[in-house]
Design an enzyme around this catalytic site. Structure first.
Site, mmCIF file in Angstrom:
data_model
loop_
_atom_site.group_PDB
_atom_site.id
_atom_site.type_symbol
_atom_site.label_atom_id
_atom_site.label_comp_id
_atom_site.label_asym_id
_atom_site.label_seq_id
_atom_site.Cartn_x
_atom_site.Cartn_y
_atom_site.Cartn_z
ATOM 1 N N GLU A 176 0.672 -1.032 0.108
ATOM 2 C CA GLU A 176 0.114 0.187 0.091
ATOM 3 C C GLU A 176 0.718 1.323 -0.052
ATOM 4 O O GLU A 176 0.892 2.036 1.012
ATOM 5 C CB GLU A 176 -1.025 0.061 1.227
ATOM 6 C CG GLU A 176 -1.889 -1.087 1.104
ATOM 7 C CD GLU A 176 -3.020 -0.926 2.317
ATOM 8 O OE1 GLU A 176 -2.951 -0.300 3.119
ATOM 9 O OE2 GLU A 176 -4.001 -1.837 2.036
ATOM 10 N N GLU A 364 -5.454 -8.526 0.888
ATOM 11 C CA GLU A 364 -6.087 -8.081 2.323
ATOM 12 C C GLU A 364 -7.457 -7.876 2.108
ATOM 13 O O GLU A 364 -7.927 -7.023 1.177
ATOM 14 C CB GLU A 364 -5.451 -6.777 2.797
ATOM 15 C CG GLU A 364 -3.860 -7.002 3.447
ATOM 16 C CD GLU A 364 -3.414 -5.792 4.152
ATOM 17 O OE1 GLU A 364 -4.375 -4.860 4.418
ATOM 18 O OE2 GLU A 364 -2.063 -5.612 4.217
#
Ligand code: FCB
Length: 452
Positions: A176, A364
């Site tokens: 991320e 995720e």
């Protein structure tokens, strides 16, 4: 563990096909603890959590879930939950205490033990090289705002590839990037706590270059490796059915969902929607454009929610703001994120529009809810339903012929949730942070049953 009370949804693991990868994800700083043990150097998170007022209730990751000492117990639990793939990250300053130069044999040894124990339990390791914990020594030299970080990162990648590459096939270069650069270098909410465009723009550019450079290094040292990198994303919808809100959605989409993936896929930065990115030119070298590109084997997509966007001239750069989920009368998780499973389907669909992506994995997805232990049991029906509903949306995408090749739950155990400290509990397994006792939640039992 078949149990009628676990009430399975109307699909099974088989519906996703035999090659679908099922897993669970964790990150070093959120679980390891042992922040200064056995020669480990400090990271920006060790430094940041020491600053007053940065983390809720002054929590820090010094002990976390003590994974450093309890990794066997936790890997045994992964086995017990029938989870075949385990994604974890490497703490850079545990193996290179100053970020570059001398390595720490005890740190390398720790990850070798984790990897070996996974393999002995027939659990496939998936390594994330960078999950936000830059060595503090490198931050002192400018961290992600210093172009040299690209070579520092390349060196770290080489150490990992050389030490673990003969045993580990699956690699994710970074986690991320928009979150750690946005929260850490623009908003000051995450480590290292810097703010403003003057920090954000170089961090964006050097991070993008570091991802591609790190991936090339992996390819060079482990030619057959399965190489990916992961991106956060949010499904965005306009607040009102107005042209100006739809345009605001486009700008926020460029920032949250396209900023990193597009230059890495060879499409350049989304400058049309975010003209401020044009200033990156000032710090660019002629060869950057081609060096930002890498042909990944897979892309990891991480989605938790949807956001509602409205035009807002007062907000600099994006000229948009979020209509908070709390004010929208919708179901919320403990993070105050809207429960909106269809976001999963929509994001799979959105990323499928890039023909350059070969494989797409959900690396995720999960939810924090306040769990209560009653008679040694945690009936976290909301989390179980959240995962099931998200999987149903992934299956919907799959049935429409969209690319979707894996799903990893965030996360194995409750852990240190960055600026929120230990409050939000995301685990399939409950942690009593006083005793470090692990208790499998109902969601964990359901996942085990589903994966059986
Ligand atoms: C993601 C992070 C992960 C965790 C979850 C809840 O943004 O990658 O470390 O904090 O959110």
């Amino acid at each position: 563990m078949t149990d009628a009370k676990l009430s399975s949804p109307h699909f099974s693991k088989e519906d996703f096909g035999p090659d679908f990868k099922w897993g669970v994800s964790v990150a070093a700083y959120q679980i390891e603890g042992a922040h200064d043990a056995d020669g480990k150097g400090l990271s920006i998170w060790d430094a940041f959590t020491n600053k007053k007022g940065k983390i809720k209730d002054s929590h820090n990751g010094n002990t976390a879930t003590d994974f450093y000492n309890r990794y066997k117990e936790d890997i045994d639990l992964i086995k017990k939950l029938n989870i075949p793939n385990f994604r974890f990250s490497i703490s850079w300053s545990r193996i290179l205490p100053s970020g570059t130069g001398e390595t720490n044999p005890a740190g390398i040894d720790f990850y070798n033990k984790v990897i070996d124990y996974c393999l002995s339990q027939e659990i496939e390791p998936w390594i994330t090289l960078y999950h936000w914990d830059l060595p503090h020594e490198l931050e002192k030299k400018g961290g992600w705002t210093n172009r040299e970080v690209i070579t520092w990162f390349e060196e770290f990648v080489a150490v990992c590839a050389k030490n673990f590459g003969d045993k580990v096939n699956n690699w994710m270069v970074m986690n991320e990037p928009v979150v750690f650069t946005g929260a850490g270098y623009f908003l000051g909410l995450h480590a290292p706590g810097r703010r403003g465009m003057k920090n954000f723009l170089p961090a964006i550019h050097y991070t993008t270059l570091a991802i591609a450079t790190g991936a090339r290094k992996l390819r060079e040292i482990i030619p057959a490796a399965n190489i990916g990198t992961t991106f956060s994303c949010s499904y965005l919808e306009p607040h009102r059915n107005l042209e100006r809100d739809r345009k605001a959605v486009k700008r926020v989409d460029a920032l949250l969902n396209r900023l990193y993936i597009e230059p890495l896929l060879g499409l350049g930065y989304p400058v049309e929607e975010l003209p401020v990115l044009k200033s990156i030119k000032k710090i660019s070298l002629p060869e950057d454009e081609k060096n930002m590109v890498f042909d990944f084997d897979f892309i990891g997509v991480q989605n938790y929610t949807r956001e509602i966007i409205k035009n807002s001239w007062l907000i600099p750069y994006v000229k948009a703001s979020l209509e908070k989920a709390e004010n929208r009368n919708v179901p919320l998780t403990d993070m105050k994120w809207e429960v909106y499973p269809e976001a999963m389907y929509q994001m799979i669909k959105q990323y499928n529009q890039y023909p350059q992506i070969k494989k797409l994995m959900i690396t995720e997805n999960g939810a924090a809810f306040p769990d209560e232990i009653i008679n040694e049991e945690i009936n976290d029906d909301k989390r179980k339903k959240y995962i099931q509903d998200n999987l149903a949306q992934a299956l919907r995408a799959k049935k429409e012929g969209l690319k979707i090749d894996g799903y990893f739950v965030w996360t194995l155990t409750d852990n240190f949730e960055w600026a929120e400290g230990y409050h939000p509990r995301f685990g399939l397994i409950h942690i009593d942070f006083e005793s470090q006792k692990r208790t499998i939640k109902k969601s964990g039992k359901w996942y085990a049953d589903f994966l059986k």
